[in-house]
Motif scaffolding. Structure first.
Motif, PDB file in Angstrom:
ATOM      1  N   ASN A   1      16.958   4.267 -13.484  1.00 56.98           N
ATOM      2  CA  ASN A   1      17.401   4.477 -12.112  1.00 56.98           C
ATOM      3  C   ASN A   1      18.810   3.902 -11.943  1.00 56.98           C
ATOM      4  O   ASN A   1      18.986   2.686 -11.957  1.00 56.98           O
ATOM      5  N   PRO A   2      19.837   4.739 -11.773  1.00 58.15           N
ATOM      6  CA  PRO A   2      21.210   4.236 -11.643  1.00 58.15           C
ATOM      7  C   PRO A   2      21.389   3.248 -10.496  1.00 58.15           C
ATOM      8  O   PRO A   2      22.274   2.393 -10.553  1.00 58.15           O
TER       9      PRO A   2
ATOM     10  N   MET B   1       5.643   8.884  -2.468  1.00 56.24           N
ATOM     11  CA  MET B   1       6.810   8.877  -3.340  1.00 56.24           C
ATOM     12  C   MET B   1       7.731   7.718  -2.964  1.00 56.24           C
ATOM     13  O   MET B   1       7.805   7.299  -1.802  1.00 56.24           O
ATOM     14  N   VAL B   2       8.444   7.191  -3.961  1.00 56.16           N
ATOM     15  CA  VAL B   2       9.452   6.147  -3.744  1.00 56.16           C
ATOM     16  C   VAL B   2      10.788   6.694  -4.229  1.00 56.16           C
ATOM     17  O   VAL B   2      10.879   7.219  -5.350  1.00 56.16           O
ATOM     18  N   ASN B   3      11.833   6.586  -3.400  1.00 57.27           N
ATOM     19  CA  ASN B   3      13.116   7.155  -3.811  1.00 57.27           C
ATOM     20  C   ASN B   3      13.923   6.159  -4.647  1.00 57.27           C
ATOM     21  O   ASN B   3      13.479   5.048  -4.931  1.00 57.27           O
ATOM     22  N   GLU B   4      15.128   6.560  -5.049  1.00 57.62           N
ATOM     23  CA  GLU B   4      15.936   5.754  -5.968  1.00 57.62           C
ATOM     24  C   GLU B   4      16.360   4.409  -5.371  1.00 57.62           C
ATOM     25  O   GLU B   4      16.705   3.482  -6.100  1.00 57.62           O
ATOM     26  N   LEU B   5      16.323   4.297  -4.031  1.00 58.79           N
ATOM     27  CA  LEU B   5      16.680   3.035  -3.379  1.00 58.79           C
ATOM     28  C   LEU B   5      15.480   2.118  -3.208  1.00 58.79           C
ATOM     29  O   LEU B   5      15.596   1.037  -2.628  1.00 58.79           O
TER      30      LEU B   5
ATOM     31  N   ASP C   1      11.183  10.812  -8.166  1.00 60.18           N
ATOM     32  CA  ASP C   1      10.131   9.868  -7.792  1.00 60.18           C
ATOM     33  C   ASP C   1      10.196   8.627  -8.684  1.00 60.18           C
ATOM     34  O   ASP C   1      10.157   8.739  -9.913  1.00 60.18           O
ATOM     35  N   TYR C   2      10.299   7.455  -8.064  1.00 56.52           N
ATOM     36  CA  TYR C   2      10.347   6.180  -8.793  1.00 56.52           C
ATOM     37  C   TYR C   2       9.160   5.294  -8.414  1.00 56.52           C
ATOM     38  O   TYR C   2       9.214   4.073  -8.565  1.00 56.52           O
ATOM     39  N   SER C   3       8.092   5.894  -7.937  1.00 53.79           N
ATOM     40  CA  SER C   3       6.921   5.143  -7.495  1.00 53.79           C
ATOM     41  C   SER C   3       6.229   4.462  -8.676  1.00 53.79           C
ATOM     42  O   SER C   3       6.461   4.826  -9.839  1.00 53.79           O
ATOM     43  N   PRO C   4       5.360   3.486  -8.402  1.00 51.38           N
ATOM     44  CA  PRO C   4       4.582   2.881  -9.496  1.00 51.38           C
ATOM     45  C   PRO C   4       3.808   3.911 -10.309  1.00 51.38           C
ATOM     46  O   PRO C   4       3.712   3.793 -11.533  1.00 51.38           O
ATOM     47  N   ALA C   5       3.271   4.927  -9.634  1.00 48.46           N
ATOM     48  CA  ALA C   5       2.519   5.960 -10.357  1.00 48.46           C
ATOM     49  C   ALA C   5       3.431   6.733 -11.297  1.00 48.46           C
ATOM     50  O   ALA C   5       3.062   7.048 -12.440  1.00 48.46           O
TER      51      ALA C   5
ATOM     52  N   ASP D   1      15.379  12.316 -20.962  1.00 58.09           N
ATOM     53  CA  ASP D   1      13.919  12.312 -21.069  1.00 58.09           C
ATOM     54  C   ASP D   1      13.259  12.216 -19.696  1.00 58.09           C
ATOM     55  O   ASP D   1      12.223  12.840 -19.445  1.00 58.09           O
ATOM     56  N   PHE D   2      13.851  11.426 -18.799  1.00 55.66           N
ATOM     57  CA  PHE D   2      13.254  11.304 -17.465  1.00 55.66           C
ATOM     58  C   PHE D   2      13.299  12.636 -16.716  1.00 55.66           C
ATOM     59  O   PHE D   2      12.350  13.010 -16.018  1.00 55.66           O
ATOM     60  N   LYS D   3      14.385  13.371 -16.867  1.00 54.62           N
ATOM     61  CA  LYS D   3      14.469  14.661 -16.194  1.00 54.62           C
ATOM     62  C   LYS D   3      13.487  15.659 -16.805  1.00 54.62           C
ATOM     63  O   LYS D   3      12.883  16.469 -16.089  1.00 54.62           O
TER      64      LYS D   3
END
Length: 705
Positions: free
Chosen positions: A237-238, A131-135, A191-195, A252-254
């Motif tokens: 992603n804010p 997983m990749v977080n918002e940062l 999760d902001y990962s490429p996947a 939609d993302f949520k």
């Protein structure tokens, strides 16, 4: 069909979203009652991790578990590295031994899939599963829930592991049921990962079909955000944006994030169902509080259970010692929400005492752990499992209480309370009556509160004031119902409204013509509907109506809503109703009632003093009430609901804050989270089974009438 006229131009835009919701797993599941004989009442169990303890302790520990009185235990949720120590090489010998030890001691087993904890070899070989977080920070091996539900590589390995476990225990009657994953939530993170980015693009493409429709719904003409291809879409992603993202994209993302975990669990469910016995149930455990997960979407499992920790420094409860007990509505709300999803739920994790991860970690009030268990029983739970049997000596959960202390043999203070409840539950079994019917005086108070994750997500993103909180707003109404002694279901709008005399839809900002029509029919047929602040402002995609403010509900409520007000926390608005003054400052809808609509309360200060704050109208056989202000103390909300019940001819109780009384399977149960003792009005002819009429703080009473 005048009601539908304002919507005709919007039907084409709304219908695809409604259909998408129907196709994405929101259909109602059948009840899972068949898995749990009512005469069992509520079995109690405990988590055990054989892989965490020396082998020579296993026999002693599981024997002790049986001696304590636990009916079941819980294996395997964090054990992937032991089940598959090397890629493709599975080892079940150790787990088989643990299962057999449980069986020999008369302890049933909940078997788990280990998907929240991939082994180190997998994370090293395939870092793309992380997983990749918002940062933009990639999570690393060394904890749990650090993987991406969207990763096709991860799903492939999970599928292989779950298949191996399912095949191995396919015909094993020692297994009572199955738990998927553990608290799949990423603990409040996204999760902001490429996947995840790629999966989100597929999700929006499936929903909108063409990019022009997405641009229209997301309002991308503003700020020249407009997209020409779905390949250009990124998760909003804010932390990557200098100003606020499109609120429609955020919503939609949520929705996507919740659908993603639902699909991830559905993948595991389908694998298990191919192999395991039909009498074995499959569930997962979720936290009711703010998470990216919507439990009501998980209708692709047999049922859903919850995790509950009440004393960790976040919830101060009621009175000076409330921090040792938690909120009276915490377990109650979880019971009424999770049970309503498909009629069945259980508590998969209940706090056993002090924990290690809280804001601060106080010792619970003596007796309160016992009270929590009885409160779970009162709410209809099919089982309760505490986390965990033994207090760990090493690892990430040192200081977390167990039923047995660090010496491995001595029950902790809360362990003694579990032992007491197990004995108490056995003592009331002879009084169980399979044909017991809910008393009419209790049943007639039945209410439903509509919970809407979409509205929660939308308002979390656009609160308009830092004081606004959707769940706190909902709880003001829910808490009042509990003080009335009313049975409550927390439902989604997909449920049938007709069986509820009173229906409350808090802050229902997003709606459509069909829902307004269903509400109207509910009222015309004799229901009593309560709508509150923010209701009716937007369509399902979060777009403001191209009409008067919140106009879609005007015909229903018999009034207009010309504007709303928000104030700083240092300024108090006032409202008067029945010669009583109430204070508010978070949100206030100002109302202009039509002729025939009664004004129950008026604003008494600010420039709109004298205008309506609460209105009520009769419609057909029922009534509609609209509550404009949101208060902090909930006094106005409670008094409005009392008037609604009175108008409906339904008597209400007046329990003190902190006292909850419920009926279940012929038993009445009272619990007290408040600072003062309460004299429970138990009829002289009733038989008190547990406790006494004097219900002390952190105490329980159980009786039959």
């Amino acid at each position: 069909m005048y009601l539908l006229k304002p919507f005709r131009k919007l039907i084409k835009a709304v219908l695809p979203a409604v259909l998408f919701g129907m196709l994405s797993g929101t259909a109602l599941a059948q009840s899972a009652d068949k898995f749990f004989p009512k005469s069992d009442l509520m079995p109690i169990g405990s988590y055990y991790y054989p892989e965490q303890w020396p082998h020579e302790y296993w026999a002693r520990d599981i024997k002790k578990m049986a001696e304590v009185g636990f009916d079941f235990t819980h294996f395997g949720e964090f054990a992937w590295a032991f089940i598959e120590p090397e890629e493709g090489k599975f080892d079940f010998a150790w787990l088989d031994e643990a299962v057999e030890l449980a069986h020999k001691n008369g302890v049933r087993v909940i078997m788990c899939t280990s998907s929240p904890t991939p082994p180190a070899w997998l994370a090293i070989k395939h870092p793309e599963i992380l997983m990749v977080n918002e940062l933009g920070v990639t999570m690393q091996h060394g904890s749990r829930q650090h993987i991406s539900w969207s990763s096709p590589v991860y799903r492939e390995y999970v599928s292989k592991m779950v298949t191996a476990v399912a095949k191995h225990y396919a015909n094993d009657k020692r297994i009572w049921g199955w738990q998927l994953d553990n608290e799949p939530s990423h603990y409040g993170q996204y999760d902001y990962s490429p996947a995840a980015q790629e999966s989100f693009r597929r999700w929006v493409k499936n929903k909108y079909q063409n990019i022009d429709t997405l641009n229209k719904v997301w309002g991308t003409a503003f700020w020249s955000i407009r997209y020409s291809s779905f390949d250009q879409i990124r998760i909003p992603n804010p932390k990557e944006l200098i100003a606020q993202p499109s609120p429609h994209a955020v919503l939609d993302f949520k929705r996507f994030s919740s659908d993603e975990v639902t699909d991830f669990l559905g993948l595991q469910y389908n694998i298990l169902r191919k192999y395991i016995q039909p009498e074995q149930w499959i569930t997962t455990n979720l936290m009711p509080e703010h998470t990216p997960v919507d439990p009501t979407r998980m209708t692709n499992l047999d049922f859903v259970t919850y995790t509950k920790y009440l004393v960790a420094g976040y919830d101060k409860g009621i009175g000076p010692q409330g921090f040792r007990m938690g909120s009276p509505t915490s377990i109650a709300y979880a019971n009424d929400l999770f049970r309503s999803i498909n009629g069945t739920t259980g508590v998969m994790e209940l706090q056993p005492g002090q924990v290690n991860w809280g804001k601060f970690n106080p010792q619970p009030m003596p007796g309160v752990v016992r009270m929590w268990i009885w409160h779970a029983f009162a709410g209809g739970n099919k089982f309760v499992c505490n986390y965990r049997f033994k207090e760990p000596l090493t690892g990430g959960e040192q200081y977390h209480y167990g039923i047995i202390g660090p010496d491995g043999v001595t029950p902790s203070t809360s362990g003694l309370e579990y032992i007491k409840v197990i004995k108490e539950l056995k003592s009331i079994k002879p009084y169980y009556q399979p044909d017991a019917k809910m008393p009419k005086a209790y049943q007639v108070k039945q209410a439903a509160v509509i919970f809407s994750p979409d509205n929660r997500w939308e308002q979390d993103n656009q609160p308009q004031t830092y004081q606004w909180d959707y769940e706190s707003h909902l709880m003001r109404y829910y808490g009042a119902l509990k003080e009335f002694g009313a049975p409550v279901d927390v439902i989604t709008e997909a449920k049938d409204f007709s069986k509820y005399p009173v229906l409350i839809a808090p802050a229902y900002e997003l709606l459509d013509a069909k829902l307004v029509e269903r509400w109207t029919k509910y009222v015309e047929n004799g229901g009593h509907l309560v709508l509150t602040s923010r209701t009716g402002q937007k369509d399902r995609n979060g777009k403001l109506w191209e009409m008067k403010w919140a106009e879609p509900v005007y015909n229903l409520i018999g009034a207009k809503i010309p504007f709303y007000d928000l104030m700083p926390d240092s300024v108090q608005g006032t409202v008067k109703m029945n010669m009583k003054t109430y204070r508010w400052n978070t949100w206030g809808d100002i109302l202009d009632p039509n002729p025939g609509t009664e004004t129950w309360a008026t604003y008494t200060n600010q420039f709109y003093a004298g205008r309506a704050a609460v209105i009520n109208r009769k419609l057909g056989k029922g009534t509609v009430t609209f509550v404009g202000p949101d208060t902090h103390d909930g006094a106005l909300e409670k008094d409005v609901l009392k008037m609604v019940y009175s108008q409906a001819g339904i008597a209400t109780g007046n329990l003190p804050q902190g006292v909850i009384i419920e009926w279940r399977d012929g038993f009445w149960v009272g619990v007290n989270y408040g600072p003062k003792a309460y004299q429970v009005p138990i009829p002289a002819t009733a038989k008190i089974l547990i406790g006494s009429r004097t219900l002390n703080t952190a105490s329980v009473v159980v009786w039959k009438e």
